[in-house]
Design a protein around this motif. Structure first.
Motif, short mmCIF file in Angstrom:
data_model
loop_
_atom_site.label_atom_id
_atom_site.label_comp_id
_atom_site.label_asym_id
_atom_site.label_seq_id
_atom_site.Cartn_x
_atom_site.Cartn_y
_atom_site.Cartn_z
N CYS A 51 1.03 2.82 -6.17
CA CYS A 51 2.36 3.26 -5.77
C CYS A 51 3.34 2.14 -6.09
O CYS A 51 3.17 1.02 -5.62
CB CYS A 51 2.40 3.59 -4.27
SG CYS A 51 4.07 3.90 -3.66
N CYS A 89 5.24 1.02 -2.47
CA CYS A 89 4.60 0.23 -1.42
C CYS A 89 3.47 -0.66 -1.95
O CYS A 89 2.96 -1.51 -1.23
CB CYS A 89 4.05 1.14 -0.31
SG CYS A 89 2.61 2.12 -0.81
N CYS A 118 2.37 8.93 -4.06
CA CYS A 118 1.84 8.26 -2.88
C CYS A 118 2.17 9.16 -1.68
O CYS A 118 3.31 9.55 -1.49
CB CYS A 118 2.52 6.90 -2.73
SG CYS A 118 2.19 6.08 -1.16
N CYS A 172 4.72 7.37 0.77
CA CYS A 172 6.11 7.14 0.33
C CYS A 172 6.72 8.34 -0.39
O CYS A 172 7.93 8.36 -0.61
CB CYS A 172 6.16 5.96 -0.64
SG CYS A 172 5.36 4.47 -0.07
#
Ligand SMILES: [Zn+2]
Length: 222
Positions: free
Chosen positions: A101, A104, A126, A129
């Motif tokens: 991701c 993050c 993700c 997120c």
């Protein structure tokens, strides 16, 4: 290639016939348009499910199990060496085994990515997120992973023998690894159809099919 997977980065292979790799597999493309990137890359991900390790992957795994091989350095991203049972695998171009991701920094396993693609999601995300995932492979325009390259150079430097399998040894910086082994007093064996820049400096050069050649080596050593 024996497993039928074109090299992700090699222009001229079937995968790239109708597409300019720089226009789809470049980090700038991913950053600008993850959807465009995944429209191309998603098919590749799904097709990998049918691929299985071949006899060359198996032979290297057997040699490692027998204590005769310290590790494998590969530019392939298909994770087939690991699936064949090799344990010390240095993947200098990364691997499709996981995606990252970009928001993050978290990693997502291949199964999750495939599940998303197969359920019709164009761009895997993700789940925390809701941000596009990038395969954890080296795209055009990206640096090679530092740790993997350091591991590769260390392994090359301490090798008594480096066996170069199925590589023309022309793509740098990986093509410089045989030089590291030679400089440290080790020797080279090359198992590759066609010439390489190291042929004159190798103690052994095998020109046959890599699967047959490596299986013969395992049989001879067993
Ligand atoms: Zn995330």
């Amino acid at each position: 290639m024996p497993s039928g997977i074109p090299d992700f980065r090699s222009p001229g292979t079937g995968l790239w016939e109708n597409v300019n790799p720089m226009e789809v597999a470049h980090i700038d493309v991913f950053r600008r348009s993850p959807d465009k990137f995944w429209r191309f890359y998603g098919d590749r991900f799904c097709s990998l499910q049918d691929k299985v390790p071949n006899g060359a992957h198996a032979a290297l795994s057997e040699l490692e199990s027998a204590g005769m091989l310290r590790g494998v350095i590969t530019q392939n991203v298909d994770r087939l060496h690991r699936r064949a049972g090799s344990r010390n695998v240095i993947e200098v171009h990364g691997s499709i085994a996981r995606s990252v991701c970009m928001e993050c920094g978290g990693y997502v396993a291949l199964d999750d990515v495939l599940e998303q693609l197969e359920s019709g999601v164009g761009t895997p995300e993700c789940r925390a997120c809701v941000y596009p995932l990038k395969p954890d492979v080296v795209l055009f325009g990206e640096m090679l992973p530092e740790q993997a390259m350091a591991d590769a150079y260390a392994l090359a430097a301490e090798a008594d023998l480096m066996v170069c399998v199925g590589s023309s040894l022309e793509v740098f910086p990986v093509a410089s690894l045989p030089e590291v082994t030679l400089d440290a007093g080790g020797t080279l064996a090359i198992v590759t159809q066609g010439s390489t820049p190291y042929d004159d400096r190798a103690d052994v050069k095998l020109e046959g099919d890599v699967v047959a050649e490596l299986q013969s080596v395992v049989a001879a050593l067993g």
